[in-house]
Motif scaffolding. Structure first.
Motif, short mmCIF file in Angstrom:
data_model
loop_
_atom_site.label_atom_id
_atom_site.label_comp_id
_atom_site.label_asym_id
_atom_site.label_seq_id
_atom_site.Cartn_x
_atom_site.Cartn_y
_atom_site.Cartn_z
N THR A 196 0.86 -1.17 0.00
CA THR A 196 0.00 0.00 0.00
C THR A 196 0.90 1.22 0.00
O THR A 196 2.14 1.11 -0.03
N SER A 197 0.30 2.41 0.03
CA SER A 197 1.10 3.63 0.10
C SER A 197 1.36 3.99 1.54
O SER A 197 0.62 3.60 2.45
N GLU A 198 2.43 4.74 1.78
CA GLU A 198 2.71 5.22 3.13
C GLU A 198 1.52 6.01 3.67
O GLU A 198 1.14 5.86 4.84
N GLU A 199 0.93 6.84 2.82
CA GLU A 199 -0.19 7.68 3.25
C GLU A 199 -1.38 6.82 3.68
O GLU A 199 -2.01 7.08 4.72
N TYR A 200 -1.69 5.80 2.88
CA TYR A 200 -2.83 4.95 3.23
C TYR A 200 -2.58 4.24 4.56
O TYR A 200 -3.46 4.19 5.42
N LEU A 201 -1.37 3.70 4.73
CA LEU A 201 -1.09 2.97 5.96
C LEU A 201 -1.11 3.91 7.17
O LEU A 201 -1.57 3.53 8.25
N ASP A 202 -0.64 5.14 7.00
CA ASP A 202 -0.65 6.11 8.10
C ASP A 202 -2.07 6.45 8.53
O ASP A 202 -2.34 6.63 9.73
N HIS A 203 -2.99 6.54 7.57
CA HIS A 203 -4.35 7.00 7.87
C HIS A 203 -5.37 5.86 8.01
O HIS A 203 -6.47 6.10 8.52
N HIS A 204 -5.01 4.66 7.53
CA HIS A 204 -5.98 3.56 7.54
C HIS A 204 -5.34 2.27 8.05
O HIS A 204 -5.62 1.18 7.52
N ARG A 205 -4.55 2.38 9.10
CA ARG A 205 -3.86 1.20 9.62
C ARG A 205 -4.85 0.13 10.09
O ARG A 205 -4.62 -1.07 9.91
N GLU A 206 -5.98 0.55 10.68
CA GLU A 206 -6.95 -0.43 11.16
C GLU A 206 -7.58 -1.20 10.00
O GLU A 206 -7.89 -2.38 10.12
N THR A 207 -7.77 -0.52 8.86
CA THR A 207 -8.30 -1.22 7.68
C THR A 207 -7.27 -2.22 7.17
O THR A 207 -7.62 -3.34 6.76
N ALA A 208 -5.99 -1.84 7.20
CA ALA A 208 -4.94 -2.77 6.79
C ALA A 208 -4.92 -3.98 7.71
O ALA A 208 -4.74 -5.13 7.26
N ARG A 209 -5.10 -3.75 9.02
CA ARG A 209 -5.16 -4.87 9.96
C ARG A 209 -6.38 -5.75 9.68
O ARG A 209 -6.31 -6.98 9.79
N ALA A 210 -7.50 -5.12 9.34
CA ALA A 210 -8.71 -5.88 9.03
C ALA A 210 -8.48 -6.76 7.80
O ALA A 210 -8.93 -7.91 7.76
N PHE A 211 -7.79 -6.20 6.80
CA PHE A 211 -7.47 -7.00 5.61
C PHE A 211 -6.62 -8.20 6.00
O PHE A 211 -6.85 -9.33 5.54
N ALA A 212 -5.60 -7.97 6.84
CA ALA A 212 -4.72 -9.06 7.25
C ALA A 212 -5.51 -10.17 7.94
O ALA A 212 -5.28 -11.37 7.70
N SER A 213 -6.46 -9.81 8.79
CA SER A 213 -7.29 -10.81 9.47
C SER A 213 -8.15 -11.58 8.48
O SER A 213 -8.27 -12.81 8.56
N ALA A 214 -8.76 -10.85 7.53
CA ALA A 214 -9.59 -11.51 6.51
C ALA A 214 -8.74 -12.40 5.61
O ALA A 214 -9.18 -13.49 5.20
N TYR A 215 -7.53 -11.95 5.31
CA TYR A 215 -6.61 -12.75 4.50
C TYR A 215 -6.30 -14.07 5.18
O TYR A 215 -6.37 -15.15 4.57
N ARG A 216 -5.96 -14.03 6.46
CA ARG A 216 -5.63 -15.26 7.18
C ARG A 216 -6.83 -16.22 7.19
O ARG A 216 -6.66 -17.44 7.00
N ALA A 217 -8.02 -15.67 7.39
CA ALA A 217 -9.22 -16.50 7.40
C ALA A 217 -9.46 -17.13 6.03
O ALA A 217 -9.86 -18.30 5.92
N THR A 218 -9.22 -16.35 4.97
CA THR A 218 -9.41 -16.87 3.61
C THR A 218 -8.38 -17.94 3.29
O THR A 218 -8.70 -18.96 2.68
N VAL A 219 -7.14 -17.69 3.68
CA VAL A 219 -6.09 -18.70 3.47
C VAL A 219 -6.46 -20.01 4.16
O VAL A 219 -6.33 -21.10 3.57
#
Length: 327
Positions: free
Chosen positions: A225-248
């Protein structure tokens, strides 16, 4: 199956964001992450984990010197893509504010040749025309490093790499006999070998492990992702990581999602091909990472650099701040 048909299958699962934060994912129409992302959408795992995945497919062609997905991220048209971490290092070193925040997998390819070819190992590439997406493709970098270390020659000099510009063009080149071999992306290898007189001479995953000096499965591609997105939307990035693990977990443990993937997203809905892709995906995917994983990735980079140098990798170091653990 064309990009339009695949996108239609994805769109049928999109639904409404329902007020959830949106993450715009842009991925290649013939890349393996689409299997996982489609399954995430179909099972509603993005909403279950607190975000809405806006998932679109793009071409696998180059825009200038970068892949289309990378251009989308750098132009602000995407929040989530995947590319190999050597390319990420190259672009970040040139000033692109992109970061790798989660692993995807050991996404390398295979050396494919005609069954009647005299190419039985990397040693046989001398004097041969070899199709590559581009000279800076991770598969060609691995081949160059391996031929230097194992056989005492540089494949970039002893063979002739022919840049195809896309994976689709690589398949055409080998089928029409324009090259002696190709370095094709791993999910496409079964489509070639199961539908024609071709064989996989060597999976690049073997070179990854040989050159890394570790038995740990290292991710080559990561989610960016971009630095800006991660700075402002870290919780969404964490949510993606959780959904990714569940999908895997679902794709590793359950065969049913692969049957749907074969029907909706694969060009050849052949049970043999679907099973080969399924098993290959399960072998290459990385569910999580930590500091030790990143240390291994850095050691692999150093090994490749020691053998091939900047000419092979296009960059001489991994820039500071490129890897970001979601702590």
């Amino acid at each position: 199956m064309g990009i339009e048909d695949q996108q239609a299958a994805i769109d049928a699962e999109h639904g409404d964001p329902e007020g959830l934060p949106v993450m715009r994912a842009r991925f290649e129409h013939n890349g393996s992450p689409r299997y996982m992302l489609y399954t995430m959408k179909r099972l509603g795992l993005d909403h279950e984990h607190g975000f809405h995945l806006d998932f679109e497919l793009v071409s696998d062609e180059l825009e200038g010197e970068v892949e289309t997905v990378e251009a989308k991220l750098q132009d602000g048209e995407a929040d989530l893509i995947d590319i190999d971490y050597i390319s990420t290092a190259r672009e970040r070193a040139e000033g692109a504010p992109i970061v790798a925040f989660y692993p995807y997998g050991r996404t390398v390819g295979g050396l494919v040749a005609h069954e009647d070819s005299d190419i039985d190992s990397l040693a046989d590439l001398q004097g041969k025309d070899v199709g590559v997406v581009r000279r800076l493709d991770k598969n060609w970098i691995l081949v160059r490093a391996a031929t230097r270390e194992q056989y005492g020659f540089d494949a970039d000099e002893a063979a002739t790499p022919i840049e195809a510009g896309s994976k689709v063009e690589l398949t055409r080149m080998i089928r029409e006999g324009e090259v002696d071999a190709v370095l094709q992306f791993w999910p496409i290898v079964p489509e070639i070998t199961e539908t024609g007189p071709y064989e996989e001479v060597l999976p690049m995953a073997e070179l990854v492990q040989d050159l890394s000096g570790t038995d740990n499965k290292l991710p080559i591609s990561t989610f960016l992702t971009s630095e800006e997105y991660l700075d402002h939307h870290r919780e969404t990035a964490r949510a993606f990581a959780s959904a990714y693990r569940a999908t895997v977990d679902r794709l590793v443990e359950d065969d049913e999602p692969w049957e749907v993937v074969g029907e909706k997203l694969m060009t050849h809905d052949d049970p043999e091909i679907v099973r080969a892709v399924r098993d290959g995906w399960r072998d290459m995917v990385v569910r999580d990472w930590d500091e030790e994983t990143i240390d291994g990735m850095e050691e692999l980079f150093d090994s490749l650099y020691a053998i091939g140098g900047t000419d092979a990798l296009g960059v001489d170091h991994i820039p500071d701040g490129m890897f970001r653990l979601l702590e």
